[in-house]
Design an enzyme around this catalytic site. Structure first.
Site, PDB file in Angstrom:
ATOM      1  N   THR A 115     -29.419   4.526  58.776  1.00 15.71           N
ATOM      2  CA  THR A 115     -30.857   4.657  59.665  1.00 15.71           C
ATOM      3  C   THR A 115     -30.874   5.521  60.744  1.00 15.71           C
ATOM      4  O   THR A 115     -29.944   5.656  61.568  1.00 15.71           O
ATOM      5  CB  THR A 115     -31.350   3.192  59.929  1.00 15.71           C
ATOM      6  N   GLY A 167     -36.339  -3.876  55.092  1.00 15.82           N
ATOM      7  CA  GLY A 167     -35.301  -4.232  56.110  1.00 15.82           C
ATOM      8  C   GLY A 167     -36.012  -4.104  57.406  1.00 15.82           C
ATOM      9  O   GLY A 167     -37.344  -4.241  57.533  1.00 15.82           O
TER      10      GLY A 167
END
Length: 327
Positions: free
Chosen positions: A192, A222
């Site tokens: 990420t 998520g």
């Protein structure tokens, strides 16, 4: 009376708030996890640092010209989304069904307006789509085909889904299936990407973008696009972008929790970040966060072997790091 008036004007000019008007800070990350020297080749190390430096350059160029923190975090994240070295945009991991599903969010600490998208398939820079949701729709969160259709309506660049795919990520999915590995076993790096910034006007902003987890199923989402979990910004406290095992960050409300500890409990940004990462670790989760505040702090906290990260400020300080022992 005139002397008092002049004294008052001088005091205002020299006040800490006024002295900080021209200060800015930018912090970025490219993911956390099992990032060890033995696992990264010299060429990969060099290329990753170059990408982090390019992202810092994109954001600091805006901040140095007294641009907004919102513009700076979007610009920095767009650079990271376009790099194949991170799990966001190009270079995103594959779902179990062989797609790249992209999530992103952005938040303005000045107004606490926010935008987020999940399950995007064709928009080249999901972070710009998240900003469009914030500024050009009545909503905060759009998902799937609807988010891509909105992107087309807003004139955002669309690409063939193959543009996001890289051989390394496809190999990870194939290994996961053939060897019956978990998402964590096949590539224990949460790639990420994110950025937080303070601008010269004293406003903070945060942005986060991701491809999720290798082999994810059932349109799993998520923490990255979840406001308050993976992203949060509030001028009264701080701006936060997170990376890690998303389910745990959602359960803790990690990004908002850090800001709340600063605003309500008086923690420093570093204290708040460390406390929340420790709480996540206690539940069994791992990952990290980056934080900045109206004071100009530039902090990170993580409980993994490494985190791709960098920071720069108006004082000329600059730091790029990968491994835990780099500070």
């Amino acid at each position: 009376m005139r002397i008092l008036s002049l004294f008052g004007a001088l005091s205002l000019a020299l006040s800490p708030a006024a002295a900080q008007d021209a200060q800015w800070t930018l912090v970025i990350h490219g993911g956390a996890g099992t990032i060890e020297r033995a696992r990264i080749t010299p060429d990969q190390d060099r290329e990753i640092r170059a990408a982090l430096n390019a992202a810092i350059d994109a954001g600091t160029k805006i901040l140095a010209a007294k641009g907004s923190s919102l513009d700076a975090v979007e610009a920095a994240v767009r650079v990271l989304e376009d790099s194949p070295h991170f799990n966001a945009g190009r270079g995103a991991v594959f779902t179990w069904d062989g797609q790249n599903e992209l999530d992103a969010s952005i938040m303005d600490g000045r107004t606490r307006k926010a935008g987020a998208v999940a399950g995007v398939l064709r928009t080249r820079n999901p972070i710009s789509l998240a900003r469009a949701v914030m500024e050009k729709s009545p909503h905060v969160f759009l998902g799937g085909g609807g988010a891509d259709r909105f992107a087309i309506d807003q004139g955002l660049e669309q690409v063939d889904p193959k543009w996001f795919a890289t051989p390394e990520r496809l190999l990870q999915l194939e290994q996961m299936k053939t060897k019956k590995l978990s998402s964590y076993d096949v590539d224990y790096k949460f790639g990420t990407v994110g950025a937080v910034a303070l601008d010269a006007q004293g406003h903070v902003a945060a942005a986060t973008s991701t491809g999720g987890m290798t082999g994810k199923r059932w349109s799993r989402i998520g923490d990255s696009p979840v406001i308050g979990a993976g992203t949060y910004a509030d001028d009264r406290a701080c701006a936060v972008s997170a990376t890690g095992s998303g389910e745990y960050f959602i359960r803790v409300g990690a990004a908002h929790e850090i800001c709340a500890r600063i605003r309500m409990q008086g923690d420093t940004p570093k204290q708040a970040a460390d406390a929340v990462i420790a709480e996540i670790g206690g539940l069994g989760g791992s990952g990290g966060v980056i934080v900045t505040s109206p004071s100009g702090s530039a902090d990170w906290s993580f409980n993994t072997e490494g985190m791709y990260r960098a920071k720069a400020n108006s004082a000329g300080e600059r730091h790029v790091a990968i491994y835990q022992d780099e500070g």
